[in-house]
Design a protein around this motif. Structure first.
Motif, PDB file in Angstrom:
ATOM      1  N   ARG A  45       7.362  -0.748   2.708  1.00  0.00           N
ATOM      2  CA  ARG A  45       7.167  -2.036   3.531  1.00  0.00           C
ATOM      3  C   ARG A  45       7.976  -1.783   4.838  1.00  0.00           C
ATOM      4  NH1 ARG A  45       9.142  -6.746   0.461  1.00  0.00           N
ATOM      5  NH2 ARG A  45       7.170  -6.436  -0.795  1.00  0.00           N
ATOM      6  N   TYR A  46       8.868  -1.035   4.816  1.00  0.00           N
ATOM      7  CA  TYR A  46       9.906  -0.873   6.311  1.00  0.00           C
ATOM      8  C   TYR A  46       9.650   0.390   6.757  1.00  0.00           C
ATOM      9  CZ  TYR A  46      12.215  -4.970   4.120  1.00  0.00           C
ATOM     10  OH  TYR A  46      12.521  -6.214   3.724  1.00  0.00           O
TER      11      TYR A  46
ATOM     12  N   LYS B 177      12.711   2.454  -4.742  1.00  0.00           N
ATOM     13  CA  LYS B 177      11.554   1.431  -4.908  1.00  0.00           C
ATOM     14  C   LYS B 177      10.614   2.004  -3.676  1.00  0.00           C
ATOM     15  CE  LYS B 177      14.089  -2.206  -7.012  1.00  0.00           C
ATOM     16  NZ  LYS B 177      14.250  -3.532  -7.022  1.00  0.00           N
ATOM     17  N   ARG B 178       9.755   2.888  -3.967  1.00  0.00           N
ATOM     18  CA  ARG B 178       8.865   3.391  -2.850  1.00  0.00           C
ATOM     19  C   ARG B 178       8.080   2.346  -2.266  1.00  0.00           C
ATOM     20  NH1 ARG B 178       7.877   9.268  -3.538  1.00  0.00           N
ATOM     21  NH2 ARG B 178       9.370   9.914  -5.436  1.00  0.00           N
ATOM     22  N   ASP B 179       7.681   1.383  -3.146  1.00  0.00           N
ATOM     23  CA  ASP B 179       6.866   0.154  -2.248  1.00  0.00           C
ATOM     24  C   ASP B 179       7.762  -0.568  -1.326  1.00  0.00           C
ATOM     25  OD1 ASP B 179       8.165  -0.513  -4.626  1.00  0.00           O
ATOM     26  OD2 ASP B 179       6.708  -2.211  -4.891  1.00  0.00           O
ATOM     27  N   GLU B 180       8.954  -0.743  -1.776  1.00  0.00           N
ATOM     28  CA  GLU B 180       9.869  -1.547  -0.627  1.00  0.00           C
ATOM     29  C   GLU B 180      10.283  -0.597   0.351  1.00  0.00           C
ATOM     30  OE1 GLU B 180      11.025  -4.559  -1.058  1.00  0.00           O
ATOM     31  OE2 GLU B 180       9.886  -4.877  -2.909  1.00  0.00           O
ATOM     32  N   LEU B 181      10.335   0.756   0.149  1.00  0.00           N
ATOM     33  CA  LEU B 181      10.748   1.592   1.432  1.00  0.00           C
ATOM     34  C   LEU B 181       9.487   1.713   2.366  1.00  0.00           C
ATOM     35  CD1 LEU B 181      12.282   4.653  -0.480  1.00  0.00           C
ATOM     36  CD2 LEU B 181      13.370   2.942   1.111  1.00  0.00           C
TER      37      LEU B 181
END
Length: 114
Positions: A72-73, A66-70
């Motif tokens: 985010r961090y 999940k690129r958006d989750e990655l």
């Protein structure tokens, strides 16, 4: 002839002087044909060893990142892939030296890790 055997193995992918390669789009069918051939060839006089490689039924993992989750961090896809690669396949962290011998020491998660 060791050199000839090595060249034959590299050119054909077969690790024996006599081998049968079964190819096809369905791995289960290929495996079934290989097992059938194994049973047939085993009974031929002069045969010492018969082994059909098992192509189906292995353990496979698919990761959907999940690129958006990655993001985010602050992680890239490459960062995530390196972490997955280390966790599943292990990673060489150092080398043990005993005289002239060298041994790689790798670390990975255990099979039962959640």
């Amino acid at each position: 002839m060791p050199i000839k055997n090595r060249i034959d193995m590299l050119s054909t992918g077969v690790r024996t002087p006599i081998g049968i390669k079964v190819l096809g789009p369905d791995l289960k069918v290929v495996q079934k044909i290989g097992e059938d051939l194994e049973n047939i060839i085993r009974d031929i006089r002069g045969t010492r060893t018969v082994l059909a490689e098992r192509t189906a039924g292995g353990y496979y993992l698919d990761f959907v990142l999940k690129r958006d989750e990655l993001a985010r961090y602050g992680l890239s896809v490459q960062d995530a892939q390196e972490i997955i690669m280390s966790a599943v396949g292990g990673e060489n962290v150092t080398t043990a030296i005993e005289g002239r011998e060298r041994y790689s020491i790798s670390v990975r998660y255990g099979a039962g890790f959640p």
